[in-house]
Design a protein around this motif. Structure first.
Motif, short mmCIF file in Angstrom:
data_model
loop_
_atom_site.label_atom_id
_atom_site.label_comp_id
_atom_site.label_asym_id
_atom_site.label_seq_id
_atom_site.Cartn_x
_atom_site.Cartn_y
_atom_site.Cartn_z
N MET A 43 -17.77 -2.08 -12.44
CA MET A 43 -16.59 -1.37 -12.30
C MET A 43 -16.76 -0.07 -13.12
O MET A 43 -16.91 -0.20 -14.49
CB MET A 43 -15.25 -2.24 -12.37
CG MET A 43 -14.01 -1.41 -11.90
SD MET A 43 -12.48 -2.50 -12.10
CE MET A 43 -13.01 -4.01 -11.30
N ASP A 44 -16.34 1.11 -12.53
CA ASP A 44 -16.34 2.48 -13.44
C ASP A 44 -15.01 2.58 -14.07
O ASP A 44 -13.96 1.99 -13.40
CB ASP A 44 -16.54 3.65 -12.54
CG ASP A 44 -17.91 3.34 -11.77
OD1 ASP A 44 -18.95 3.15 -12.60
OD2 ASP A 44 -17.85 3.53 -10.65
N GLY A 45 -14.79 2.96 -15.20
CA GLY A 45 -13.43 2.90 -16.08
C GLY A 45 -13.12 4.31 -16.58
O GLY A 45 -14.29 5.48 -16.80
N VAL A 46 -12.16 4.62 -16.68
CA VAL A 46 -11.43 5.82 -17.45
C VAL A 46 -11.80 5.80 -18.81
O VAL A 46 -11.44 4.74 -19.50
CB VAL A 46 -9.97 5.90 -17.30
CG1 VAL A 46 -9.37 7.15 -18.11
CG2 VAL A 46 -9.39 6.04 -15.98
N VAL A 47 -12.58 6.92 -19.36
CA VAL A 47 -13.00 7.00 -20.79
C VAL A 47 -12.59 7.91 -21.63
O VAL A 47 -12.97 8.18 -22.77
CB VAL A 47 -14.54 6.93 -20.74
CG1 VAL A 47 -15.06 5.63 -19.89
CG2 VAL A 47 -15.29 8.26 -20.02
N HIS A 48 -11.83 9.05 -21.07
CA HIS A 48 -11.34 10.28 -21.66
C HIS A 48 -10.42 10.84 -20.96
O HIS A 48 -10.04 10.67 -19.65
CB HIS A 48 -12.65 11.26 -21.73
CG HIS A 48 -12.60 12.28 -22.69
ND1 HIS A 48 -12.67 12.10 -24.02
CD2 HIS A 48 -12.38 13.39 -22.41
CE1 HIS A 48 -12.63 13.52 -24.62
NE2 HIS A 48 -12.43 14.29 -23.58
N PHE A 49 -9.58 11.81 -21.62
CA PHE A 49 -8.63 12.52 -20.73
C PHE A 49 -8.71 13.84 -21.38
O PHE A 49 -9.28 14.25 -22.65
CB PHE A 49 -7.12 11.91 -21.19
CG PHE A 49 -6.69 11.87 -22.72
CD1 PHE A 49 -5.98 13.24 -23.32
CD2 PHE A 49 -6.85 10.90 -23.54
CE1 PHE A 49 -5.69 13.23 -24.67
CE2 PHE A 49 -6.51 10.88 -24.54
CZ PHE A 49 -5.98 12.09 -25.43
N GLU A 50 -8.05 14.95 -20.79
CA GLU A 50 -8.06 16.11 -21.02
C GLU A 50 -6.92 17.08 -20.70
O GLU A 50 -6.14 16.65 -19.60
CB GLU A 50 -9.27 17.06 -20.46
CG GLU A 50 -10.76 16.57 -20.81
CD GLU A 50 -11.84 17.53 -20.55
OE1 GLU A 50 -12.79 17.57 -21.39
OE2 GLU A 50 -11.70 17.92 -19.44
N ILE A 51 -6.22 17.66 -21.63
CA ILE A 51 -5.09 18.06 -21.51
C ILE A 51 -5.18 19.85 -21.79
O ILE A 51 -5.73 20.35 -22.88
CB ILE A 51 -4.09 17.42 -22.55
CG1 ILE A 51 -3.92 16.16 -22.42
CG2 ILE A 51 -2.57 18.35 -22.36
CD1 ILE A 51 -2.84 15.53 -23.52
N PRO A 52 -4.81 20.61 -20.86
CA PRO A 52 -5.05 21.93 -20.85
C PRO A 52 -3.69 22.46 -21.89
O PRO A 52 -2.68 21.98 -21.83
CB PRO A 52 -4.89 22.62 -19.66
CG PRO A 52 -4.29 21.52 -18.87
CD PRO A 52 -4.51 20.18 -19.32
N VAL A 53 -3.62 23.69 -22.79
CA VAL A 53 -2.76 24.12 -23.60
C VAL A 53 -2.71 25.45 -23.56
O VAL A 53 -3.61 26.25 -23.32
CB VAL A 53 -2.95 23.45 -24.90
CG1 VAL A 53 -2.84 22.09 -25.09
CG2 VAL A 53 -4.02 24.06 -25.83
N ASP A 54 -1.54 25.99 -23.62
CA ASP A 54 -1.22 27.44 -23.64
C ASP A 54 -1.39 27.90 -25.44
O ASP A 54 -1.88 28.93 -25.47
CB ASP A 54 -0.12 27.76 -23.27
CG ASP A 54 0.13 27.64 -21.99
OD1 ASP A 54 -0.86 28.04 -21.08
OD2 ASP A 54 1.00 27.13 -21.31
N ASN A 55 -1.02 27.11 -26.30
CA ASN A 55 -1.14 27.29 -27.82
C ASN A 55 -1.59 26.14 -28.49
O ASN A 55 -1.01 25.30 -28.52
CB ASN A 55 0.33 27.75 -28.26
CG ASN A 55 0.49 28.24 -29.79
OD1 ASN A 55 -0.03 27.45 -30.24
ND2 ASN A 55 0.99 29.30 -29.85
N VAL A 56 -2.93 26.36 -28.90
CA VAL A 56 -3.57 25.15 -29.52
C VAL A 56 -2.89 24.87 -30.57
O VAL A 56 -2.85 23.37 -30.83
CB VAL A 56 -5.18 25.67 -29.84
CG1 VAL A 56 -5.93 24.61 -30.66
CG2 VAL A 56 -5.80 25.98 -28.36
#
Length: 128
Positions: free
Chosen positions: A1-14
């Motif tokens: 089974m393939d799994g969730v390994v990471h997430f990404e969040i876009p930002v306007d002000n780092v």
């Protein structure tokens, strides 16, 4: 089974965003080398930056721009990205761009699912 390994969040002000997540969750957030990308460690990691706590995944932040995804995304790791691209198309999804390589670490693409959500598909270049 393939799994969730990471997430990404876009930002306007780092600076503002990374301080927010540090204060809110206590995450360790560091710039990833020369790339315009900031890694977020959400728990204890081994020497390869892999989370060692059950249920934890790491993520990242990138500056939102007209070429980037405007929404947070999840990253699903698969063994064979090319086979999954075929499955996405058969299931009614849409692959958004050709597979790209990331710094000798892996290959990825993004796809739109049946509900219009954008999801990232990832394949390690060197099997674990």
């Amino acid at each position: 089974m393939d799994g969730v390994v990471h997430f990404e969040i876009p930002v306007d002000n780092v600076k503002r965003a990374t301080e927010f997540y540090k204060k809110l969750f206590g995450w360790d957030i560091q710039k990833a080398g020369e790339m315009p990308y900031w890694m977020a460690r959400t728990g204890k990691c081994d020497e390869d930056m892999i989370p060692v706590e059950i249920g934890k995944i790491n993520g990242g932040f990138y500056e939102r721009n007209k070429e980037s995804s405007p929404n947070p995304s999840i990253v699903i790791k698969v063994k064979n990205i090319d086979e999954h691209i075929k499955k996405i198309k058969i299931a009614g999804g849409k692959v958004l761009f050709n597979v790209r390589e990331v710094g000798g670490m892996g290959r990825y693409t993004q796809f739109k699912d049946s509900e219009g959500n954008i999801v990232v598909l990832w394949q390690d270049l060197i099997p674990a």
